[in-house]
Structures are given as C-alpha cells and as structure tokens.
Design an enzyme around this catalytic site. Sequence first.
Site, PDB file in Angstrom:
ATOM      1  N   GLN A   1       0.985  -0.784  -0.087  1.00  0.00           N
ATOM      2  CA  GLN A   1      -0.289   0.015  -0.495  1.00  0.00           C
ATOM      3  C   GLN A   1       0.511   1.468  -0.064  1.00  0.00           C
ATOM      4  OE1 GLN A   1      -2.964  -2.309   2.651  1.00  0.00           O
ATOM      5  NE2 GLN A   1      -3.944  -0.200   2.878  1.00  0.00           N
TER       6      GLN A   1
ATOM      7  N   ARG B   1      -9.276   0.000   7.245  1.00  0.00           N
ATOM      8  CA  ARG B   1     -10.319   0.690   6.473  1.00  0.00           C
ATOM      9  C   ARG B   1     -10.254   1.460   7.747  1.00  0.00           C
ATOM     10  NH1 ARG B   1     -14.349  -1.134   2.199  1.00  0.00           N
ATOM     11  NH2 ARG B   1     -14.629   0.276   1.493  1.00  0.00           N
ATOM     12  N   CYS B   2      -9.612   2.010   8.077  1.00  0.00           N
ATOM     13  CA  CYS B   2      -9.439   3.756   9.629  1.00  0.00           C
ATOM     14  C   CYS B   2      -8.368   4.474   9.205  1.00  0.00           C
ATOM     15  CB  CYS B   2     -11.018   2.737  10.648  1.00  0.00           C
ATOM     16  SG  CYS B   2      -8.857   2.495  11.778  1.00  0.00           S
TER      17      CYS B   2
ATOM     18  N   GLU C   1     -13.075   4.596   4.633  1.00  0.00           N
ATOM     19  CA  GLU C   1     -13.074   4.484   5.349  1.00  0.00           C
ATOM     20  C   GLU C   1     -14.281   4.779   6.630  1.00  0.00           C
ATOM     21  OE1 GLU C   1      -8.565   5.831   6.573  1.00  0.00           O
ATOM     22  OE2 GLU C   1      -8.766   3.752   5.496  1.00  0.00           O
TER      23      GLU C   1
END
Lengths: 164, 806
Positions: free
Chosen positions: B237, B384-385, B760
């Site tokens: 990522q 996802r945050c 997110e």
Amino acid sequence: MSDKMHLKMTVNGKQEDLLVEPRELLIYVLREKLNLTGPHVGCETTHCGACTVELNGKSVKSCTVLAAQAQGAEVTTVEGLSTPDDLHVLQKAFREHHGLQCGFCTPGMITRAHRLLQENPNPTEEEVRFGIAGNLCRCTGYQNIVKSILAAAAEMNAAKEAAE
Amino acid sequence: MNDLTPTREERTAKLKGLGTSRKRVEDVRFTQGKGNYVDDVKLPGMLHGDFVRSPYAHARVKSINIDAAMALPGVIAVLTAKDLEPLSLHWMPTLAGDKQMVLADGKVLFQGQEVAFVVAEDRYIAADAVELVEVDYEELPVITDPFKALEPDATVLREDLEPGADGAHGPRKHHNHIFLWEEGDAEATNQAIDSAEVVAEEMVYYHRTHPCPLETCGSVASMDKVNGKLTLWGTFQAPHVVRTVASLLSGIEEHNIRVISPDIGGGFGNKVGVYPGYVCSIVASIVTGRPVKWIEDRMDNLMATAFARDYWMKGKISATKDGKITGLHCHVTADHGAFDACADPTKFPAGFFHICTGSYDIPVAYVGVDGVYTNKAPGGVAYRCSFRVTEAAYFIERMIEVLAIELNMDAAELRRINFIRKDQFPYQSALGWEYDSGDYHTAWDKALAAVGYDDLRKEQAAQVEAFKRGETRKLLGIGLTHFTEIVGAGPVKNCDILGMGMFDSCEIRIHPTGSAIARLGTISQGQGHATTFAQILASEIGIPADSITIEEGDTDTAPYGLGTYGSRSTPVAGAATAMAGRKIRAKAQMIAAYLLEVHDDDVEWDVDRFQVKGAPERFKTMAEIAYASYNQAIPGVEPGLEAVSYYDPPNMTYPFGAYICVMEIDADTGEHDIRQFYALDDCGTRINPMVIEGQVHGGLTEALAIAMGQEIAYDELGNVKTGTLMDFFLPTAWETPNYTTDHTETPSPHHPIGAKGVGESPNVGGVPAFSNAVNDAFRAFGLRHTHMPHDHWRIWKTANDLGLHG
C-alpha cells in the site's frame, strides 16, 4: 512426488494435453501451466470462490478440485466468456453498475453469475443473493453485484425475446 | 458562434470531471480476468518460498534441522535466522519504532511466527519441504491477556529488550509494557467528572480482528546480479516507503531498487506493513540469484500478518442532569501482540485515537493508552480506518449511549444537544485537533427524518410491550451513530512514517496531441484511482478524463509518495493532483496569451480553454496549447507542458456522517435481521458519486462483519481459533443487507477542491451503528453494554443473562 499422469481436457474450447502430478489442483494447472490467471486463489478452502470456474456445466471451486478430476472435461474460465472486442453482457453490466472494486473476486463472481443465469435465467434478487453466496467479495458489499447480475439477466432475456 | 458550437455545459460534460459518476477504466481488464496481481507475476527461473511457522505461541527454539528438507529434490535453500544474522536481517525495524524477528531468533512469541524460509522449484515442493524441517521447541508460559501481561510476576516476553530501558515512546513501566501515551488535561478532566451531576462509566472492548482482503500478501523479488538491480513486486500500500526500507535494510542503494505494486486485491490496511515474507523473498533472490515468489495462504494471513484493533477502552463521561457533556476520560489497555508493529505515524503510537471526543463539544478530556506485549501476532493496522479512528468512534458512540441510559434520555436528543455547532468551526477539540469544517445538526436532522425516527421509537416501545405480553420473541434495536473522522495524514510537521513526511505527489505530462499521463505516489487497491484522479485533473486542465492515463505503484516512474491508507489518497494525493494541474494551467495561460497576442492577464480560463476576456470567440483550447508548447518557440517559456506537485496538507480533513441501523433480534436464537440501514456521509466535494456509494456499501459490509461476528480469537494457549474462512466471518451476499446512502456536502476549506476522503467512513461509523442497534434492542430490559462481536451465541447469551428466556 509421484508419477505424472496424462491429462486431457478442453479449456475455453481448446483441447489441452498436459502432464500433471495426481495431487495438482485444477486452479494450479489453470494458472501456472495454462497461464489463465483470471481465476484467483483467495482461501484454498472452498470458501471464497475467487477460483470459481465451470466444469462440465457446473460451477466449481477449482482450488479444491484435483486437476485429475477434469480428465476429459470441458472447463470454462472467465477468459472463455468473451473476447476483448465482444464482451459478455455480464462483464458490461458489472462495469455499468459498479459491481467491482479491487477486481480480485470479479472473475470468479462473473463466472458464477454466468452459470447461475443459465440455471435460472430470470432470478429474483433473493435467488441471486443465494446463488452467489459461495463467492465472497470484500469491497462492494454485494449490492451493486446483485444489481449487475439482475440487469444482465434482464438484458439477456430482452435479447432472447427480440430474437424469438 | 453557431448552432454547432458546443455550449459550455456540453464542453463540461465531455470532460467527465468532478461530480460525474464516470464508469471505471479499471473494470475493462478486471471483468475479463486480465488484472495483474502479484501472484500473476511469472518470471523465468522463478522459485517459490514458503514458511515453517511456529505451532506454539511462546517457546524456545532449541534447534532447527534442515537436512531432510534440503535432501528433497527441488529444494534450493532453507533460510533460518542464522543465515540472516550476518546480513543483520534476522530482525527488522517496525513502523512503530520497535523491532521484529524476520525469522525466529532463539524463541517464538506467537503462533504462526516465521521460523524458517524454504525455497524450492515449485509450491508443492516448498510445501513438502516445510513439513520436513525439524524444529525442536521448548514451550514457555503463554500470555494472551494484556491485563495479565502487566502483573508483576508475569513471564518476560521480550527478552531481547533491556530491562528498565526506555522504549521508542518513552519509559516502560513493566517488562511487558511498551509505552504510555497521553493527551489532554488529566487533572481538569478528573475534576469535571468528580464534580459532575451525572457520570457514566463503561469498559468498551473493541476486539481483535483482521482486514482479510480477498488477496493475501505476497511478493516477487528479482535480484539481477549483472546490473546490480533489485526489482520487487508486492502487495504494498506504500511502495515508495517499501523501497526506502528495503534499501536501508539491505544496503542496496535506493536507485538500484525498483518496487512495483501491481494490481492489489484489496488492502484495508493489511498491506501497509513490511512483513518477513518480503524480506525473505529478497534475501532468497540475492542468495540464489533467481527470482523468488512468496505468497501467503489464508491461514498465514489471518495468523501472522496485521491484526487490527484489540483495544480495552475504559471510559468515564460526565454531564449535567439535562445532558450537557462536561468531561470525557479514557484509559486504553492496548494489546499489541509480540512486537509493536502498529502502522501509525511515528509520533502517534496510538494513532489518532484522540479524535475520541467525536462530534461533540466536550470542554475537557483526557486519554491515556498503555501499549502491552502479549503472545499474539503483531500488527495493529488501520483496518479501513485512519489510525485507531474506528476504535475512537466506537468508544465515544458507545459512551454516548451509556450516558443516555444514565440520564434516562433519548440518545438522538443527547447527541443533538452536544454536537459541535456549525458556527464553531474551525473547532479546537479538547484533545488538540482543529476540526476543519462540519455541519452536524443538518446531517442529523436529515438522517432522523429519513428513517422516521419518532415512529421507529414508538414501534420499538410497542414491540417491547408485546414481548412482555408474550406475543413476540423479537426485539427492535435502533442503532444511532454520528461519527467524525480524521483522515488525510498528514501535515509533514507532525506526521511521518519512518522519518518520511506524509506528503503526497502528482506528476503530469501533457502530450502534444492533447492527451495526458499523470503519475501519483499513491496506489489503488480497488478505490478506482485511475478513474477518479483523472476526473480531478479533467476539471483542472480541461482535458477529458478519458484522455488521461493515471499510473501509480512503480517507484522508477512515479513521484515519491507515502501511499494509500488512512483515506489519505484524496485529501493528499488528490490535492497534489489539483495543484499540479494548476501549475499546468498557469503555464498554459502564458502560452495561450502568446498565441492570442494579448497580455497574460487578458485571458481567462473557461472549462477547457483560455479565452480573451470579453471576447470568448477568441480562445485556445488546452489541446491547442499543448501542441503549441511542443512546436513553437515561445519567448521566455520552456518547451513542453509538464508539472509536478508535492503536497503537504496544512491540516487533516474531517469527514463525518450520520448512520442509522434498524435491526430485529430474535431473543431465543440470537439471530438478527437488518431491516434498514441508512448512511449519510459528508465527505466534502464529491468526485465520483458512483464510486463513493460503492465505497460506502463495501465499508458498511466490513463493519457488519466486525460488529456481528468477525474476530481473531485465541485460546489460553495462544492458539488462533479463527484461522480459516470457516471460522473467520466474512459476510456473503445472503447475509448482507441493502443499504440506503445519502449525503450532505460541506467542503473542506483548506483542500484545493474541498474533498475530504470517504473510503473509511463506513467502517468507522458502521461498527457503532450495528453494535448500538444490538445494545439498544435490550435497553428496555436493563442492558447498558455488551461486547462485540455480536454473533448469535453472544446475543443469545445477553438475552439469557437478562432473564429473557423465562
């Protein structure tokens, strides 16, 4: 390792002759030996469906099917559904209705949907949801996948009616 | 002008710029099975690596015998810590300032830990060889409970750390303690709480879970010894940071390393960290002189790479008796596992957890986070945050509900009277953030009206009465959430990863015939960057999005950037894209003025062209300008039309949203049925509504999983009980509801196009919405709080504990 065996199968309409070990999985042969990298490996335990292909007209998880079980069989992967110049209705519908994000589940999902619509050309939303429950997606929440499949079904049915 | 001249609206529509639900360019190849993921990379002579992993959670490694494995035909090498030690690669630094074993160095600290790396001609042989490596273990006492880890006589887990020495984030108060991180005013907060009319206290546990993207982690390393170049493909990522880390670790100069993130099959935070598999594939390629591929299987993925959450959050919230919040106190016991490998900006060992005052105007607050070692896998990634923001949102949204119970007040009303008002922005929070913008009351009222909130409460009350009369076994839960996120890390002055400031970048080249390529420092994992960044650019430079190629992920060609996680791509790289576009436009203006034979100031931008002020029929389109930039000698202007921007955001962005979940619960079976889920998101300027909606659907489904059943569970011996997709809950289409999405639009005042990021939000806001629905269903029967995940068994148990089974 054990002696290799001679495997003959038809993949996406093409006759293939291969030497494989009896323990080799169908997904491995498709991806590594035939370079069909559309189907993916997500779990190796039959849960996620990223490896879904058609084997003699049925959806199978090719990560838990031995290549040997495909002896003499007809196998279809996502690569066999279309050509770049002539996409399948499902492929267009997935794009039109945003039925994919990272794309990893997509080949298995579309291959499954393709079979589902042959088994049930006019499914309800509930039947679509049940019919693809063997294919996991982590990105879309399924809402747009379901929409894509229902839209493709409607379009295929309309085309069929127009042809009749 | 005549009838054939396109109108301004037609020219704008042709661009498919901001606000257009442009179909995704990525989909054409993905739908045909022509994506290119790391496991699709195939190189001549490529070998395959696989790990021998520890079956024990805590044990000494007394010996490793590789003879039988090496004797197997097709096995090329078996690496152990001893082989890596001369290269100083048997340990590696973590993103959190700790270090982590690449391969077991004398002991193992969690089940699934990497012990040896087998390299073989194919995967089957590698798997056979893994079974042939003989490892002699001596079991040690196991600690899986962070509270027990801090008991005085607890077993020492990290024997490599000097007793009493400070850690990366200050003093360590116990041998299994990692750090204490504090923010806010403890004294004032305690005072506010001690003198308050009403205080609610609760321990809120956000259980350990895992991002579990459908594609697992993997890499292919290829060391070309002829020209000294290492090429590394992988599930990264943050490819540029991986290149820097690979250079620092290996000693190979950075210009000789090329890192490529190909298509990534979902990341969700799992693919931010650097894992032993990446390092071992590099070393194995250097050792063997052949390309080496490592792809983890699902069990490896769930056991060893990157858990998320595992926060025990003890909260106290105080208020006046009419519901005005006066203070918030939170102490977190954070289980970081065996190594502190959290993926947070360096100065923030608990991430941005101190956004935990949420959407509320809370005058004083204090947060203290104790990081603790246990015999569990390392990680602590932002699933996802944005760096512990989901923990923070879950904490405050549960505390609000508990306070509402304490006050005997409606939870929607309690939120309303405590929201930060629109006129208070920019708002300084008690824990040090400056919220850039927001309009919470408008969003809240819209959400409550959309679901018919008052009628729902009446229906709920009637159902409780019916339940008590024995007419139904079903209860209705209304799960409310108003969340505020903090995304877009971040200002370089306080956000870095391993010293790299968290800016991001975009480089644009306009081709002579008026199409373009833009390269960014980020990398899409399904977010659709190739589609949406082209839209930002289309609106900035007037070239249709369909004529703009977006490329990311190749460190040899893309400008340096910190990557994609924490919803930072749009706030940071999206801003860089707009700024680079504006540089293009500034140069184009000079060229246009020259071509039109007027002064620079006498032309103005209009959609896709510069036109002479007051004479719009005299214009040069961006395509004409691009051509001129390559074929005309323009005095004082360099040829070509290119720009690059490195964008350091002045602040983070603060997306927010109002989510409401209506859930029916069967008190006898513990099953749930989601009747309705309404999600209103405010992510500022909306680039592609179709993509935003898709992100919300997906994030909500991840939230559904986390709240309703997904966990990484351990037994007391440290065995992972949820290591396959049989046990680890990923919802199918059958279990997933349809969602209703909605929005308000409060642009970020400091972002060039006002966008805030959205990927997110649905995870951050969704988890408390689902959990609050479950808790709310039992509120009438005296429940204050029950822990996630709310699987059927736990819901049944809650009902049973409340005496609802007669």
